[in-house]
Design an enzyme around this catalytic site. Sequence first.
Site, PDB file in Angstrom:
ATOM      1  N   TYR A 203       0.843  -1.125   0.107  1.00 39.74           N
ATOM      2  CA  TYR A 203      -0.049  -0.004  -0.054  1.00 39.74           C
ATOM      3  C   TYR A 203       1.022   1.111  -0.095  1.00 39.74           C
ATOM      4  O   TYR A 203       1.791   1.572   0.883  1.00 39.74           O
ATOM      5  CB  TYR A 203      -0.969   0.030   1.293  1.00 39.74           C
ATOM      6  N   HIS A 236     -12.116   7.532  -5.940  1.00 41.06           N
ATOM      7  CA  HIS A 236     -11.270   6.989  -7.094  1.00 41.06           C
ATOM      8  C   HIS A 236     -11.822   7.465  -8.464  1.00 41.06           C
ATOM      9  O   HIS A 236     -11.643   6.903  -9.456  1.00 41.06           O
ATOM     10  CB  HIS A 236     -11.324   5.302  -7.071  1.00 41.06           C
ATOM     11  N   LYS A 238     -11.844  10.503 -11.033  1.00 41.46           N
ATOM     12  CA  LYS A 238     -11.073  11.528 -11.453  1.00 41.46           C
ATOM     13  C   LYS A 238     -11.933  12.778 -11.348  1.00 41.46           C
ATOM     14  O   LYS A 238     -13.117  12.888 -11.962  1.00 41.46           O
ATOM     15  CB  LYS A 238     -10.211  11.316 -12.791  1.00 41.46           C
ATOM     16  N   GLU A 288      -2.607  -0.523 -13.618  1.00 38.84           N
ATOM     17  CA  GLU A 288      -3.620  -1.237 -14.698  1.00 38.84           C
ATOM     18  C   GLU A 288      -3.486  -0.492 -16.112  1.00 38.84           C
ATOM     19  O   GLU A 288      -2.847   0.448 -16.148  1.00 38.84           O
ATOM     20  CB  GLU A 288      -5.085  -1.035 -14.052  1.00 38.84           C
ATOM     21  N   ASN A 290      -5.653   0.430 -19.230  1.00 43.99           N
ATOM     22  CA  ASN A 290      -7.064   0.758 -19.813  1.00 43.99           C
ATOM     23  C   ASN A 290      -7.025   0.457 -21.408  1.00 43.99           C
ATOM     24  O   ASN A 290      -6.601   1.424 -22.132  1.00 43.99           O
ATOM     25  CB  ASN A 290      -7.842   2.130 -19.297  1.00 43.99           C
ATOM     26  N   ARG A 292      -8.718   1.327 -23.861  1.00 45.15           N
ATOM     27  CA  ARG A 292      -9.906   2.149 -24.564  1.00 45.15           C
ATOM     28  C   ARG A 292      -9.460   3.714 -24.640  1.00 45.15           C
ATOM     29  O   ARG A 292      -8.461   4.131 -24.026  1.00 45.15           O
ATOM     30  CB  ARG A 292     -11.108   2.038 -23.777  1.00 45.15           C
ATOM     31  N   ARG A 338     -13.946  18.353 -14.914  1.00 40.50           N
ATOM     32  CA  ARG A 338     -15.242  17.358 -15.280  1.00 40.50           C
ATOM     33  C   ARG A 338     -16.405  17.991 -14.598  1.00 40.50           C
ATOM     34  O   ARG A 338     -16.443  18.260 -13.180  1.00 40.50           O
ATOM     35  CB  ARG A 338     -15.049  16.025 -14.651  1.00 40.50           C
TER      36      ARG A 338
HETATM   37  P1  ADP Z   1      -9.702  -0.058 -10.317  1.00 44.51           P
HETATM   38  O1  ADP Z   1      -9.690  -0.712 -11.491  1.00 44.51           O
HETATM   39  O2  ADP Z   1     -10.695  -0.557  -9.351  1.00 44.51           O
HETATM   40  O3  ADP Z   1      -9.935   1.518 -10.530  1.00 44.51           O
HETATM   41  P2  ADP Z   1      -6.804   0.406  -9.540  1.00 44.51           P
HETATM   42  O4  ADP Z   1      -5.820  -0.508  -9.464  1.00 44.51           O
HETATM   43  O5  ADP Z   1      -6.812   1.431 -11.035  1.00 44.51           O
HETATM   44  O6  ADP Z   1      -8.443  -0.039  -9.507  1.00 44.51           O
HETATM   45  O7  ADP Z   1      -6.756   1.364  -8.376  1.00 44.51           O
HETATM   46  C1  ADP Z   1      -7.835   2.541  -8.231  1.00 44.51           C
HETATM   47  C2  ADP Z   1      -7.040   3.619  -7.319  1.00 44.51           C
HETATM   48  O8  ADP Z   1      -6.861   2.846  -5.818  1.00 44.51           O
HETATM   49  C3  ADP Z   1      -5.803   3.989  -7.607  1.00 44.51           C
HETATM   50  O9  ADP Z   1      -6.137   5.201  -8.458  1.00 44.51           O
HETATM   51  C4  ADP Z   1      -5.275   4.631  -6.403  1.00 44.51           C
HETATM   52  O10 ADP Z   1      -5.843   5.871  -5.954  1.00 44.51           O
HETATM   53  C5  ADP Z   1      -5.475   3.573  -5.328  1.00 44.51           C
HETATM   54  N1  ADP Z   1      -4.493   2.415  -5.246  1.00 44.51           N
HETATM   55  C6  ADP Z   1      -4.387   1.216  -5.863  1.00 44.51           C
HETATM   56  N2  ADP Z   1      -3.476   0.517  -5.745  1.00 44.51           N
HETATM   57  C7  ADP Z   1      -2.824   1.027  -4.723  1.00 44.51           C
HETATM   58  C8  ADP Z   1      -1.734   0.991  -3.876  1.00 44.51           C
HETATM   59  N3  ADP Z   1      -0.785  -0.412  -4.020  1.00 44.51           N
HETATM   60  N4  ADP Z   1      -1.280   1.827  -2.882  1.00 44.51           N
HETATM   61  C9  ADP Z   1      -2.119   2.695  -2.765  1.00 44.51           C
HETATM   62  N5  ADP Z   1      -3.215   3.090  -3.431  1.00 44.51           N
HETATM   63  C10 ADP Z   1      -3.603   2.224  -4.365  1.00 44.51           C
END
Ligand code: ADP
Length: 449
Positions: A203, A236, A238, A288, A290, A292, A338
Amino acid sequence: MPITRLLIANRGEIALRIHRAAHEMGIETVAVHSTADTDAMHVRLADHAICIGPPPASESYLNIAAIISAAEISGADAIHPGYGFLSENAKFAEIVEAHDIAWIGPKPEHIRTMGDKVEAKRTARDLGLPLVPGSDGALQSIEEAKEVAARIGYPVLVKAASGGGGRGMKVIPSEEDLETLVSQARSEAKAAFGDDTVYIEKYLGNPRHIEFQVFGDGNGNAIHLGERDCSLQRRHQKVLEEAPSPVISPEERERMGTIVSNAMAQMGYRGAGTIEFLWENGEFYFIEMNTRLQVEHPVTEAITGLDLVREQIRIAEGKPLSVQQEELRFTGHAIECRINAEDPWSFAPSPGQVTSYHAAGGMHVRVDSGLYSGYRIPPYYDSMIAKLIVYGRTREGCIMRLKRALGEMVVEGVKTSIPMHEALLEEPDFLNGDYTIKWLEEWLAKRQG
Ligand code: ADP
């Protein structure tokens, strides 16, 4: 194969955005819509319109059979899915291609791989992208979870392999809570996504969200279009995005950009994609990809001068990328706000009739929106009603212009998030570019407290 008639499987501002690019290329458009969107701007402007079902998205914008029938009936030779809805549905992409309709998106197998977070991480690692330290794939047992967490150090994050939109994640502060939270995460993932696969990651305490825009031609050529900083988020989601990021140097952009474009070339990636990273203490960590077009793509268009939807359409026609990496220049600064139909401070949705509407204008001001005076915002869909994108030669100039443009926007009859954006632009931390993914929620909590 040249595309002549494009079906747009989406609604709202993005449907309009795609329609505009298509018309500029001499391509006819087909709008599909639910009964709630009969009077929507994307339906009015399209060359052909087909009603595909009742208001709930599950019966209209997500209704694969109805959309394919609409394509057949209208003689569409291509489908653009926009973002959200069916845009990352590999099965849909396969069905479209099986009907000999051009799919304006990546190869279905790449959508599938990147849609599974465990597979995506494995692929990213194999392609040389830096990862958040964590378990090697899916967690097999609590013992393994304990071992991994002890190795990488608490707090750790348990995530659902099929998660999305920030759902299916839990922070585990210490070993005491590990067993309970991992099993809770499993059962919640099972209930929400029908899949109880979870994995563990370190984290990160206070990172920024920085993502790279990429494009591939599907034949091993790929470019990057620089980064966007999307750290200002609430739950989460934007809220405001900018390009370039205030913390990334040109050398760093070139270094990471080369890594991501090489990865896409090696993969044989086709079309537009976004590789998302968390960034902390100068290090990037892949979270991750995306597969698209993103909501925030216009800030990249503003600093590169490239039309990303046009580029997507060209690639689907089998053409090469229209620019080489060496030809691309990143100039100036762009910010997107937005604008949602919601209470600016409680975020309660505020659908209903827009009694009066006037969009901002002037040099370097772009408003992507389907709004008009008298339009009734339906309660069934996302609350985003407009995007205001402003460009300036410098970040300071861009912010001054953005303040001016926000002041010109008139949306009456419903509440909007415009006052929240105006207040945000007065904050010294924002003006200094000094914020992380936690900043906005902390700021909102302070204002409410
Ligand atoms: P989702 O597909 O559900 O959007 P993500 O993996 O893109 O999942 O994560 C979404 C958000 O969660 C990130 O933009 C960040 O704010 C938080 N997050 C994800 N992984 C971590 C991590 N390892 N440590 C801290 N925050 C995280």
